[in-house]
Design a protein around this motif. Structure first.
Motif, mmCIF file in Angstrom:
data_model
loop_
_atom_site.group_PDB
_atom_site.id
_atom_site.type_symbol
_atom_site.label_atom_id
_atom_site.label_comp_id
_atom_site.label_asym_id
_atom_site.label_seq_id
_atom_site.Cartn_x
_atom_site.Cartn_y
_atom_site.Cartn_z
ATOM 1 N N MET A 1 -5.000 15.572 -43.967
ATOM 2 C CA MET A 1 -6.418 15.764 -43.678
ATOM 3 C C MET A 1 -7.074 14.430 -43.337
ATOM 4 O O MET A 1 -7.937 14.343 -42.459
ATOM 5 N N TYR A 2 -6.647 13.379 -44.020
ATOM 6 C CA TYR A 2 -7.192 12.051 -43.772
ATOM 7 C C TYR A 2 -6.355 11.262 -42.762
ATOM 8 O O TYR A 2 -6.887 10.561 -41.909
ATOM 9 N N LEU A 3 -5.039 11.382 -42.854
ATOM 10 C CA LEU A 3 -4.147 10.552 -42.052
ATOM 11 C C LEU A 3 -4.299 10.814 -40.558
ATOM 12 O O LEU A 3 -4.179 9.899 -39.738
ATOM 13 N N THR B 1 -13.453 7.031 -39.708
ATOM 14 C CA THR B 1 -12.109 7.562 -39.472
ATOM 15 C C THR B 1 -11.039 6.598 -39.989
ATOM 16 O O THR B 1 -9.966 7.041 -40.414
ATOM 17 N N THR B 2 -11.324 5.301 -39.979
ATOM 18 C CA THR B 2 -10.372 4.336 -40.550
ATOM 19 C C THR B 2 -10.226 4.547 -42.052
ATOM 20 O O THR B 2 -9.108 4.531 -42.594
ATOM 21 N N VAL B 3 -11.351 4.748 -42.730
ATOM 22 C CA VAL B 3 -11.311 5.034 -44.170
ATOM 23 C C VAL B 3 -10.512 6.318 -44.432
ATOM 24 O O VAL B 3 -9.700 6.376 -45.366
ATOM 25 N N ALA B 4 -10.746 7.326 -43.608
ATOM 26 C CA ALA B 4 -10.014 8.584 -43.783
ATOM 27 C C ALA B 4 -8.515 8.376 -43.595
ATOM 28 O O ALA B 4 -7.693 8.945 -44.338
ATOM 29 N N PHE B 5 -8.128 7.550 -42.617
ATOM 30 C CA PHE B 5 -6.711 7.286 -42.368
ATOM 31 C C PHE B 5 -6.053 6.644 -43.587
ATOM 32 O O PHE B 5 -4.993 7.088 -44.046
ATOM 33 N N TRP B 6 -6.674 5.604 -44.131
ATOM 34 C CA TRP B 6 -6.068 4.917 -45.266
ATOM 35 C C TRP B 6 -6.153 5.744 -46.540
ATOM 36 O O TRP B 6 -5.326 5.573 -47.453
ATOM 37 N N PHE C 1 -14.872 -5.741 -42.835
ATOM 38 C CA PHE C 1 -14.530 -4.364 -43.207
ATOM 39 C C PHE C 1 -13.016 -4.181 -43.234
ATOM 40 O O PHE C 1 -12.482 -3.501 -44.119
ATOM 41 N N ALA C 2 -12.313 -4.767 -42.278
ATOM 42 C CA ALA C 2 -10.854 -4.641 -42.249
ATOM 43 C C ALA C 2 -10.223 -5.235 -43.504
ATOM 44 O O ALA C 2 -9.177 -4.766 -43.970
ATOM 45 N N SER C 3 -10.858 -6.251 -44.071
ATOM 46 C CA SER C 3 -10.321 -6.859 -45.296
ATOM 47 C C SER C 3 -10.413 -5.935 -46.501
ATOM 48 O O SER C 3 -9.781 -6.191 -47.533
ATOM 49 N N THR C 4 -11.208 -4.864 -46.406
ATOM 50 C CA THR C 4 -11.345 -3.929 -47.526
ATOM 51 C C THR C 4 -10.334 -2.790 -47.462
ATOM 52 O O THR C 4 -10.394 -1.879 -48.302
ATOM 53 N N ILE C 5 -9.424 -2.809 -46.500
ATOM 54 C CA ILE C 5 -8.438 -1.731 -46.371
ATOM 55 C C ILE C 5 -7.595 -1.558 -47.642
ATOM 56 O O ILE C 5 -7.316 -0.420 -48.045
ATOM 57 N N PRO C 6 -7.152 -2.635 -48.318
ATOM 58 C CA PRO C 6 -6.418 -2.422 -49.586
ATOM 59 C C PRO C 6 -7.226 -1.642 -50.621
ATOM 60 O O PRO C 6 -6.656 -0.832 -51.372
ATOM 61 N N ILE C 7 -8.537 -1.838 -50.663
ATOM 62 C CA ILE C 7 -9.372 -1.069 -51.591
ATOM 63 C C ILE C 7 -9.328 0.407 -51.224
ATOM 64 O O ILE C 7 -9.195 1.280 -52.096
ATOM 65 N N GLN C 8 -9.439 0.704 -49.936
ATOM 66 C CA GLN C 8 -9.409 2.094 -49.479
ATOM 67 C C GLN C 8 -8.085 2.761 -49.844
ATOM 68 O O GLN C 8 -8.051 3.901 -50.323
ATOM 69 N N PHE C 9 -6.989 2.040 -49.640
ATOM 70 C CA PHE C 9 -5.662 2.594 -49.933
ATOM 71 C C PHE C 9 -5.475 2.821 -51.430
ATOM 72 O O PHE C 9 -5.051 3.902 -51.865
#
Length: 470
Positions: free
Chosen positions: A61-63, A413-418, A286-294
């Motif tokens: 659903m997110y990926l 959509t990036t947040v949803a992907f991660w 924002f890209a630096s926060t991707i580990p938080i999202q994951f």
């Protein structure tokens, strides 16, 4: 004016639809927490494999959100969303008749695709209807997560006892069909015409091209030449220009005549526009926060999938263990309500996330302390209280860590992907950890360590944002 007002109030129908989608998503994930032990025995496989296939609906659903977003640009969003709801419900119901791991895995994968097709149009529509109040409205929608985690596990437990394995999956499929009703609420928000926006964009670029250049001395021949051209342009004002082509041509002519030190400003503007078309290339913070999202998705979905099996391993009957999901949901309702009140009072969201994250980390690290039912109730309540506040963190990052509103849809959509990547890891990696350790207590302590890394990263992000605002 009446149309705009009615469309604004229609936005609350989108809020309700997203609430139901979240109810279905989390309800399915928590329901599999009840069904996983039965599926392991029925399919004669291990927890890692079953955890992986059971995470597919929420994961995909997110990926698949970036892919679905691209597909929406060429297709009617309502048709896509309704088709997705039909696909999701049909595939989950079909799992009742499969006895093979691969067949169930393919079916649940397709259900995740269908759920993504229903979720993403509604997800983006909410931001279109409430661009200024998105965090608040999304927090209200997230009550669906809480409600789904409270009600559907109990429904699955009772269905499993009354109707068996087949009946439980058929009922779960029937719940998923409600996403079709959510899809019918989709409407387009009225906006300015594309031609006007394009003309405004061209005009603003021309203005930047001229305003950022250094003024030329009036006695130079170049200044007199440009002045003559400007006078000629005034005589052409009555001639209609097509799509800004004449303006662009004039700007290019002037660039050839202006010295190199003045052209550099326009060249930089051009490359910045190219970077802007790539969305998040202009949003490194924002890209630096991707580990938080994951990690947020990984820890929360691991908790949802394996809370009930963990409790059963401690010797607590399944009929009592399933109520821990409900207790966690009650804690989530209280936590989310407290968070909404804080938002209304103007409290900074990160001032809530950090202490709540520390409490959640402590509940996982102290998992070994006691195995009696009362202790599990307290831990489940605090974890639900914390997780259902922390899941608003992702929407907050999309608004606070993105500095250009034009990139917000890409950020969503990036947040949803991660989130999908984290849900995938929750299913397969956490199940694999249990297969190795044969102890959910050790698995939950590892989750606590992982959660601590996320809170530490979030603390750094909060400090940087605070300094930028100052």
């Amino acid at each position: 004016m009446a149309t705009a007002t009615s469309m604004f109030y229609w936005g609350y129908a989108i809020v309700l639809s997203k609430f139901v989608i979240f109810f279905i998503d989390t309800g399915i994930a928590k329901s599999f927490g009840v069904l996983i032990p039965t599926m392991v025995k029925r399919l004669d496989t291990n927890y890692a494999t079953v955890g992986l296939i059971c995470s597919m609906p929420s994961t995909l659903m997110y990926l698949l959100s970036p892919l679905v977003k691209l597909f929406l640009t060429e297709t009617n969003t309502r048709v896509v969303a309704i088709s997705g709801g039909l696909l999701c419900g049909t595939c989950i119901a079909a799992c009742a008749f499969f006895t093979n791991v691969v067949a169930i895995g393919v079916s649940l994968t397709l259900s995740g695709l269908g759920l993504s097709m229903s979720f993403i149009p509604i997800h983006l529509a909410l931001n279109d209807f409430f661009p200024e109040k998105y965090v608040l409205m999304n927090t209200i929608c997230l009550y669906g997560y809480t409600a789904g985690s409270m009600l559907l596990p109990i429904l699955m437990e009772k269905s499993l006892e009354a109707y068996g394995y087949y009946g439980a999956f058929l009922i779960l499929g029937g719940v998923a069909y409600n996403s079709m009703a959510c899809a019918t609420t989709l409407r387009k928000v009225p906006t300015r015409s594309t031609s006007n926006e394009a003309q405004d964009h061209i005009t603003s670029n021309d203005r930047k091209c001229v305003s950022r250049a250094k003024p030329l001395p009036e006695e130079t021949p170049l200044f007199r030449q440009i002045q003559v051209e400007d006078e000629e342009e005034e005589h052409e004002e009555g001639v209609p220009e097509q799509s800004g082509l004449i303006q662009s041509k004039k700007c290019r002519i002037k660039e050839r005549e202006i010295p190199l030190e003045l052209q550099s400003t326009c060249i930089r503007t051009f490359f910045q526009a190219c970077k802007g078309s790539c969305g998040l290339f202009r949003e490194p913070f924002f890209a630096s926060t991707i580990p938080i999202q994951f990690l947020q998705a990984y820890t929360s979905y691991s908790w949802m999938l394996f809370l009930v099996p963990h409790t059963e391993q401690l010797g607590i009957p399944s009929s009592k263990a399933v109520y821990l999901s409900t207790i966690g949901g009650i804690g989530g309702i209280i936590g989310r309500t407290v968070f909404v009140v804080f938002l209304g009072k103007g409290v900074n969201a990160f001032a809530v996330y950090i202490p709540v994250g520390c409490v959640c980390t402590a509940t996982f690290l102290l998992d070994f302390v006691s195995s009696d039912y009362r202790s599990r109730v307290v831990l489940a309540f605090l974890q639900g209280f914390s997780f259902f506040i922390e899941d608003t963190m992702l929407s907050t990052l999309c608004k606070e860590a993105v500095f250009d509103d034009m990139n917000t849809a890409t950020a969503l959509t990036t947040v949803a992907f991660w989130t999908g990547m984290g849900a995938t890891a929750a299913g397969i990696f956490t199940g694999y950890l249990f297969d190795i350790t044969q102890s959910f207590t050790k698995v939950f302590i590892i989750l606590g360590i992982t959660h601590a890394f996320k809170v530490g990263h979030l603390f750094i992000v909060a400090i940087i944002l605070f300094k930028r605002k100052r």
